[in-house]
Design a protein around this motif. Structure first.
Motif, short mmCIF file in Angstrom:
data_model
loop_
_atom_site.label_atom_id
_atom_site.label_comp_id
_atom_site.label_asym_id
_atom_site.label_seq_id
_atom_site.Cartn_x
_atom_site.Cartn_y
_atom_site.Cartn_z
N ALA A 125 0.68 -1.17 0.04
CA ALA A 125 -0.05 -0.11 0.04
C ALA A 125 0.84 1.32 0.01
O ALA A 125 0.55 2.16 -0.59
N ALA A 126 1.82 1.17 0.76
CA ALA A 126 2.86 2.39 0.73
C ALA A 126 3.50 2.77 -0.34
O ALA A 126 3.78 3.90 -0.84
N ALA A 127 3.66 1.57 -1.20
CA ALA A 127 4.03 1.83 -2.66
C ALA A 127 3.17 2.18 -3.58
O ALA A 127 3.71 2.07 -4.91
N GLY A 128 1.93 2.28 -3.38
CA GLY A 128 0.99 2.78 -4.28
C GLY A 128 -0.08 1.83 -4.68
O GLY A 128 -0.96 2.33 -5.37
N ALA A 129 -0.13 0.59 -4.12
CA ALA A 129 -0.90 -0.51 -4.80
C ALA A 129 -2.31 -0.26 -4.06
O ALA A 129 -2.27 0.07 -2.76
N ASP A 130 -3.46 -0.76 -4.53
CA ASP A 130 -4.63 -0.98 -3.89
C ASP A 130 -4.47 -2.36 -3.34
O ASP A 130 -4.35 -3.25 -4.16
N VAL A 131 -4.74 -2.53 -1.97
CA VAL A 131 -4.45 -3.71 -1.39
C VAL A 131 -5.70 -4.24 -0.86
O VAL A 131 -6.48 -3.70 -0.20
N ILE A 132 -6.13 -5.70 -1.03
CA ILE A 132 -7.19 -6.33 -0.40
C ILE A 132 -6.53 -7.39 0.61
O ILE A 132 -5.64 -8.42 -0.01
N ILE A 133 -6.70 -7.46 1.59
CA ILE A 133 -6.28 -8.54 2.51
C ILE A 133 -7.27 -9.56 2.90
O ILE A 133 -8.52 -9.27 3.14
N THR A 134 -6.81 -10.73 3.15
CA THR A 134 -7.98 -11.94 3.62
C THR A 134 -7.27 -12.68 4.63
O THR A 134 -6.20 -12.59 5.06
N SER A 135 -8.45 -13.16 5.62
CA SER A 135 -7.83 -14.06 6.55
C SER A 135 -9.23 -14.73 7.11
O SER A 135 -10.26 -14.18 6.56
N ARG A 136 -9.14 -15.87 8.04
CA ARG A 136 -10.64 -16.25 8.19
C ARG A 136 -11.08 -15.62 9.44
O ARG A 136 -12.42 -15.86 9.81
N SER A 137 -10.49 -14.57 10.06
CA SER A 137 -11.10 -13.88 11.07
C SER A 137 -11.31 -12.55 10.84
O SER A 137 -10.54 -11.65 10.24
N ALA A 138 -12.85 -12.25 10.73
CA ALA A 138 -13.07 -10.72 10.36
C ALA A 138 -12.69 -9.77 11.44
O ALA A 138 -12.26 -8.50 11.11
N GLY A 139 -12.53 -10.20 12.64
CA GLY A 139 -12.24 -9.15 13.64
C GLY A 139 -10.52 -8.89 13.36
O GLY A 139 -10.36 -7.63 13.55
N ARG A 140 -9.76 -9.92 12.95
CA ARG A 140 -8.43 -9.61 13.01
C ARG A 140 -8.17 -8.55 11.45
O ARG A 140 -7.46 -7.71 11.70
N LEU A 141 -9.09 -8.74 10.76
CA LEU A 141 -8.91 -8.01 9.47
C LEU A 141 -9.27 -6.54 9.60
O LEU A 141 -8.91 -5.43 9.29
N ALA A 142 -10.39 -6.45 10.63
CA ALA A 142 -10.91 -4.89 10.86
C ALA A 142 -9.31 -4.15 11.51
O ALA A 142 -9.40 -3.00 11.27
N LYS A 143 -8.91 -4.97 12.38
CA LYS A 143 -8.03 -4.42 13.02
C LYS A 143 -6.74 -4.19 12.22
O LYS A 143 -5.89 -2.77 12.18
N ALA A 144 -6.50 -4.88 11.35
CA ALA A 144 -5.38 -4.87 10.18
C ALA A 144 -5.70 -3.77 9.24
O ALA A 144 -4.58 -3.03 8.74
#
Length: 259
Positions: free
Chosen positions: A28-47
Motif C-alpha cells: 500500500a505504501a508503494a501505491g498499490a490498492d490492497v485487499i487482505i484476507t483472513s478467516r478472522s473478520a475481527g483480525r481483518l478489521a484491526k489490520a
C-alpha cells in the motif's frame, strides 16, 4: 517510492497479522490498492486500521478460507467489483502446529497441506485470468527457509512449503509467456506472535526466538519489514527479469558451515 506500484491491485492472503500484514502495508505504501484476507473478520478489521495508520491509505478486506474454492471465487468477485483486475497475488495464508512425525494423523496433515499448498493453488488459479491480462503481473508465495533440510516436528508444513516451491518453478516456466513472474520468499527466524505460539509454543515472540540470535551471522533476528521490503521489490517492475526464484531472507543463518 510511493508510486512504485501505482495502479496495481494486490491481494494478500493471511494478511491480518504478522508478515502478511507487513507485506500488505508495504504494498500500500508503494501505491498499490490492497485487499487482505483472513478467516478472522475481527483480525481483518484491526489490520485495516494498521495499514491506514502506517501508510495513510485505506485497504479493503474480506474473510476467506483459502481451502474453500467457493469462498475464493467470492473473494475474486468482491475484488473485481470494487477494484477491477488483480495484478499481484501474495500467498501468505498458512496453518501450522507442532506434531512429531510418528504422531502425525491424516487430519493433521490435511489441515496444513490444504491451507498452505492447496490454498496457494486455489487463490492463484482463481486470479490467473486477471494476471494473464495484467501488465507486470506477479505471484509471490511465502514459504520457509532451508525446507530441503527437513522441518522436524513440522513435517506437514515442510511438505506443503516444498510443494509451493515446486509450484513456483512450474508456474514461472508455464506462465512466463504471459509476462507473469512467479517467485517465493523463504524467511528465516522472524519473531511474530503466530510463529512463536504455533511453532515454539510460547506467547512472547521475542523470548521465543532469542535462542536463534547468536546463530545469525548478521547478529540479529529478522523483522517483518525485512520480508515486506523484499516482497515489494519482487512484485514491482524493479524485478522485471526475476522469476522462478525462491529468495531466502535469513541473515545468513542457513549458510553452509565454513572451513
Amino acid at each position: 517510492m510511493p508510486d512504485l506500484l501505482d495502479g496495481r491491485v494486490a491481494v494478500v492472503t493471511g494478511g491480518g497479522s504478522g508478515i502478511g500484514l507487513s507485506i500488505a502495508s508495504a504494498l500500500a505504501a508503494a501505491g498499490a490498492d490492497v485487499i487482505i484476507t483472513s478467516r478472522s473478520a475481527g483480525r481483518l478489521a484491526k489490520a485495516e486500521l494498521v495499514v491506514a495508520e502506517q501508510t495513510g491509505r485505506l485497504c479493503a478486506s474480506m474473510p476467506c478460507d483459502v481451502r474453500d474454492e467457493a469462498q475464493v471465487a467470492t473473494l475474486h468477485d468482491f475484488v473485481a467489483q470494487r477494484f477491477g483486475p488483480v495484478s499481484v497475488v501474495v500467498n501468505n495464508a498458512a496453518a501450522n502446529f507442532r506434531m512429531p512425525a510418528e504422531r502425525m494423523t491424516h487430519q493433521a496433515m490435511r489441515t496444513v497441506v490444504d491451507t498452505d499448498l492447496f490454498g496457494t493453488f486455489n487463490v492463484t488459479r482463481e486470479f490467473l485470468p486477471d494476471l494473464v491480462a495484467a501488465p507486470g503481473a506477479a505471484v509471490l508465495s511465502i514459504v520457509v527457509a532451508a525446507v530441503e533440510r527437513g522441518f522436524p516436528q513440522f513435517s506437514h508444513a515442510g511438505a506443503a512449503k516444498a510443494g509451493i516451491i515446486s509450484l513456483t518453478g512450474s508456474w514461472a516456466r508455464e506462465w512466463g509467456r504471459h509476462g507473469i513472474r512467479v517467485n517465493s520468499i523463504a524467511p528465516g527466524p522472524v519473531p511474530t506472535e503466530g510463529a512463536s505460539t504455533n511453532m515454539l509454543g510460547m506467547g512472547d515472540s521475542s523470548a521465543a526466538f532469542a535462542q536463534f540470535t547468536e546463530l545469525v551471522p548478521l547478529g540479529r533476528l529478522g523483522a517483518v519489514d525485512d520480508i515486506a521490503n523484499a516482497a515489494v521489490f519482487l512484485c514491482s517492475d524493479a524485478a522485471s527479469w526475476i522469476t522462478g526464484v525462491n529468495l531466502t531472507i535469513d541473515g545468513g543463518i542457513y549458510l553452509p558451515p565454513g572451513p
